[in-house]
Design a protein around this motif. Structure first.
Motif, PDB file in Angstrom:
ATOM      1  N   ASP A  28     -10.507 -15.237 -27.835  1.00  0.00           N
ATOM      2  CA  ASP A  28     -11.645 -15.572 -26.968  1.00  0.00           C
ATOM      3  C   ASP A  28     -11.236 -15.765 -25.515  1.00  0.00           C
ATOM      4  O   ASP A  28     -12.042 -15.592 -24.608  1.00  0.00           O
ATOM      5  CB  ASP A  28     -12.173 -16.969 -27.361  1.00  0.00           C
ATOM      6  N   GLU A  29     -10.034 -16.242 -25.343  1.00  0.00           N
ATOM      7  CA  GLU A  29      -9.532 -16.489 -23.994  1.00  0.00           C
ATOM      8  C   GLU A  29      -8.851 -15.207 -23.526  1.00  0.00           C
ATOM      9  O   GLU A  29      -7.757 -14.864 -23.987  1.00  0.00           O
ATOM     10  CB  GLU A  29      -8.509 -17.637 -23.998  1.00  0.00           C
ATOM     11  N   LEU A  30      -9.526 -14.471 -22.630  1.00  0.00           N
ATOM     12  CA  LEU A  30      -8.924 -13.252 -22.094  1.00  0.00           C
ATOM     13  C   LEU A  30      -8.159 -13.663 -20.830  1.00  0.00           C
ATOM     14  O   LEU A  30      -8.763 -13.964 -19.803  1.00  0.00           O
ATOM     15  CB  LEU A  30     -10.014 -12.218 -21.800  1.00  0.00           C
ATOM     16  N   TYR A  61     -12.232 -29.238 -23.709  1.00  0.00           N
ATOM     17  CA  TYR A  61     -10.899 -28.645 -23.902  1.00  0.00           C
ATOM     18  C   TYR A  61      -9.879 -29.648 -24.423  1.00  0.00           C
ATOM     19  O   TYR A  61     -10.116 -30.854 -24.422  1.00  0.00           O
ATOM     20  CB  TYR A  61     -10.374 -28.098 -22.560  1.00  0.00           C
ATOM     21  N   GLY A  62      -8.718 -29.108 -24.822  1.00  0.00           N
ATOM     22  CA  GLY A  62      -7.552 -29.939 -25.013  1.00  0.00           C
ATOM     23  C   GLY A  62      -6.975 -30.211 -23.636  1.00  0.00           C
ATOM     24  O   GLY A  62      -6.843 -29.284 -22.819  1.00  0.00           O
ATOM     25  N   ILE A  63      -6.658 -31.473 -23.343  1.00  0.00           N
ATOM     26  CA  ILE A  63      -6.184 -31.839 -21.993  1.00  0.00           C
ATOM     27  C   ILE A  63      -4.793 -32.470 -22.097  1.00  0.00           C
ATOM     28  O   ILE A  63      -4.516 -33.274 -22.993  1.00  0.00           O
ATOM     29  CB  ILE A  63      -7.152 -32.822 -21.304  1.00  0.00           C
ATOM     30  N   VAL A  66      -4.704 -34.646 -25.476  1.00  0.00           N
ATOM     31  CA  VAL A  66      -5.893 -35.150 -26.167  1.00  0.00           C
ATOM     32  C   VAL A  66      -6.937 -34.036 -26.277  1.00  0.00           C
ATOM     33  O   VAL A  66      -7.136 -33.268 -25.326  1.00  0.00           O
ATOM     34  CB  VAL A  66      -6.445 -36.429 -25.481  1.00  0.00           C
ATOM     35  N   GLU A  67      -7.541 -33.920 -27.444  1.00  0.00           N
ATOM     36  CA  GLU A  67      -8.549 -32.881 -27.665  1.00  0.00           C
ATOM     37  C   GLU A  67      -9.934 -33.402 -27.294  1.00  0.00           C
ATOM     38  O   GLU A  67     -10.366 -34.429 -27.785  1.00  0.00           O
ATOM     39  CB  GLU A  67      -8.524 -32.431 -29.132  1.00  0.00           C
ATOM     40  N   LYS A  68     -10.587 -32.669 -26.436  1.00  0.00           N
ATOM     41  CA  LYS A  68     -11.965 -32.961 -26.009  1.00  0.00           C
ATOM     42  C   LYS A  68     -12.191 -34.444 -25.696  1.00  0.00           C
ATOM     43  O   LYS A  68     -12.964 -35.134 -26.382  1.00  0.00           O
ATOM     44  CB  LYS A  68     -12.953 -32.458 -27.062  1.00  0.00           C
ATOM     45  N   PRO A  69     -11.502 -34.946 -24.667  1.00  0.00           N
ATOM     46  CA  PRO A  69     -11.676 -36.357 -24.292  1.00  0.00           C
ATOM     47  C   PRO A  69     -13.104 -36.638 -23.819  1.00  0.00           C
ATOM     48  O   PRO A  69     -13.729 -35.762 -23.217  1.00  0.00           O
ATOM     49  CB  PRO A  69     -10.670 -36.534 -23.137  1.00  0.00           C
ATOM     50  N   ALA A 119      -6.100 -28.084 -18.563  1.00  0.00           N
ATOM     51  CA  ALA A 119      -6.678 -27.758 -19.875  1.00  0.00           C
ATOM     52  C   ALA A 119      -5.850 -26.703 -20.605  1.00  0.00           C
ATOM     53  O   ALA A 119      -5.324 -25.768 -19.980  1.00  0.00           O
ATOM     54  CB  ALA A 119      -8.096 -27.238 -19.692  1.00  0.00           C
ATOM     55  N   LEU A 120      -5.775 -26.856 -21.906  1.00  0.00           N
ATOM     56  CA  LEU A 120      -5.149 -25.841 -22.752  1.00  0.00           C
ATOM     57  C   LEU A 120      -6.053 -24.613 -22.756  1.00  0.00           C
ATOM     58  O   LEU A 120      -7.262 -24.743 -22.931  1.00  0.00           O
ATOM     59  CB  LEU A 120      -5.001 -26.358 -24.187  1.00  0.00           C
ATOM     60  N   VAL A 121      -5.462 -23.446 -22.574  1.00  0.00           N
ATOM     61  CA  VAL A 121      -6.287 -22.233 -22.502  1.00  0.00           C
ATOM     62  C   VAL A 121      -5.949 -21.223 -23.602  1.00  0.00           C
ATOM     63  O   VAL A 121      -6.031 -20.012 -23.404  1.00  0.00           O
ATOM     64  CB  VAL A 121      -6.231 -21.568 -21.099  1.00  0.00           C
TER      65      VAL A 121
HETATM   66  C1  G1P Z   1      -9.883 -24.724 -28.608  1.00  0.00           C
HETATM   67  C2  G1P Z   1      -8.815 -25.809 -28.579  1.00  0.00           C
HETATM   68  C3  G1P Z   1      -8.792 -26.489 -27.206  1.00  0.00           C
HETATM   69  C4  G1P Z   1      -8.586 -25.453 -26.118  1.00  0.00           C
HETATM   70  C5  G1P Z   1      -9.663 -24.351 -26.236  1.00  0.00           C
HETATM   71  C6  G1P Z   1      -9.385 -23.227 -25.260  1.00  0.00           C
HETATM   72  O1  G1P Z   1     -11.137 -25.334 -28.506  1.00  0.00           O
HETATM   73  O2  G1P Z   1      -9.095 -26.750 -29.606  1.00  0.00           O
HETATM   74  O3  G1P Z   1      -7.747 -27.425 -27.166  1.00  0.00           O
HETATM   75  O4  G1P Z   1      -8.648 -26.094 -24.864  1.00  0.00           O
HETATM   76  O5  G1P Z   1      -9.686 -23.790 -27.557  1.00  0.00           O
HETATM   77  O6  G1P Z   1     -10.410 -22.289 -25.291  1.00  0.00           O
HETATM   78  P1  G1P Z   1     -12.520 -24.591 -28.908  1.00  0.00           P
HETATM   79  O7  G1P Z   1     -12.860 -23.713 -27.747  1.00  0.00           O
HETATM   80  O8  G1P Z   1     -12.259 -23.812 -30.148  1.00  0.00           O
HETATM   81  O9  G1P Z   1     -13.507 -25.692 -29.091  1.00  0.00           O
END
Ligand code: G1P
Length: 289
Positions: A133-135, A172-174, A191-194, A204-206
């Motif tokens: 999903d992340e291009l 996001y994961g931060i 932390v996931e979705k704070p 943010a994790l991408v």
């Molecule tokens: C997932 C991860 C999240 C990340 C994100 C990036 O979340 O759980 O940590 O930041 O992808 O797109 P999702 O988008 O599936 O909710």
């Protein structure tokens, strides 16, 4: 240090935001210009030296497996008509037997659960995870390649991050950043979705990860986190302290193709990089905006 040879692509999601198209077509097969989304992630992995692609799929995702197979009827027809340019394209998309593996995620319990489904295929070695999903676009130096350079230098675990607006951090994961050295940041916590206003940073994790196999034992515990799901971020957070953990700020363009607007933007941005269609797309955009 063991090389990163395998990559996991979690592709079991329903693609709800792209209904009704995703009723019959996996989200990962929707094209950005002319290539399905999954192809961009696989190309990125290949460019980073990954040898084996592991797809965590679900029901109704057959099209992904077919896509990476040989397409005998089309290929023999193109060969008979001497259309070699199309044959070359097909050749470049095929994954050789043994270089692609498919495993089913039988319950939708979250990203951490999806990654855990690939455990027996990964075994006891470091691996990458790419969320298609992340291009993440930098054809000259793709994201996973940037991360491998850091992995070769620091070892342990490496994630890709980008700075996002404060009001987006809850999605996001931060990362909680420690020492910074150019594009490389030490990770202290994650932390996931704070909840709004509680994020430790805007990093943010991408969707790109290099992880050590010890993560699997943590995922096996099945602990639920944000949204009641087994979160990859929570398992990663537990590795911090016992293993090196770094974040690389991605140098390139990010298109969030999990989102309808992001998907259209990706199509426009990449179309403008294609010499054969760029001029007409640009002229059209100028006309309508
Ligand atoms: C997932 C991860 C999240 C990340 C994100 C990036 O979340 O759980 O940590 O930041 O992808 O797109 P999702 O988008 O599936 O909710």
């Amino acid at each position: 240090m063991k090389p990163v040879r395998k990559a996991i692509f979690p592709v079991a999601g329903f693609g709800t935001r792209f209904l009704p198209a995703t009723k019959a077509v996996p989200k990962e097969m929707l094209p950005v210009v002319d290539r399905p989304l999954i192809q961009y992630a696989v190309d990125e992995a290949r460019a980073a030296g990954i040898e084996q692609m592991i797809f965590v799929t679900g029901r109704n995702k057959y099209a992904i497996e077919d896509y990476f197979d040989a397409a005998y009827e089309i290929e023999s027809d193109l060969a008979a008509k001497n259309k070699t340019q199309f044959l070359d394209i097909l050749e470049s998309t095929r994954l050789a037997p043994g270089k692609a593996a498919f495993v089913r995620q039988q319950q939708m319990l979250g990203l951490g659960h999806a990654v855990g489904c690939a455990r027996d295929l990964v075994g006891d070695e470091p691996f990458a995870v790419l969320l298609p999903d992340e291009l993440l676009w930098n054809p000259g130096n793709p994201c996973l390649k940037q991360m491998i350079a850091t992995y070769e230098n620091k070892g342990g675990n490496v994630v890709a991050v980008l700075e996002i607006p404060e009001d987006q951090t809850h999605k996001y994961g931060i990362v909680d950043p420690g020492a910074v050295d150019g594009a490389v940041t030490e990770v202290r916590k994650m932390v996931e979705k704070p909840a709004a206003g509680t994020a430790p940073s805007r990093l943010a994790l991408v969707g790109r990860y290099i992880l050590q196999p010890e993560i699997f034992a943590l995922l096996d515990k099945g602990e639920r986190g944000a949204g009641g799901e087994i979160q990859l971020t929570d398992a990663m957070a537990k590795l911090i302290g016992s293993q090196a953990f770094h974040a690389v700020t991605f140098d390139g363009d990010r298109h969030d193709c999990g989102d309808n607007a992001g998907f259209i933007q990706a199509n426009i941005a990449l179309a403008l990089e294609r010499p054969e269609i760029a001029d007409s797309v640009r002229a059209f955009i100028r006309k309508i905006v």
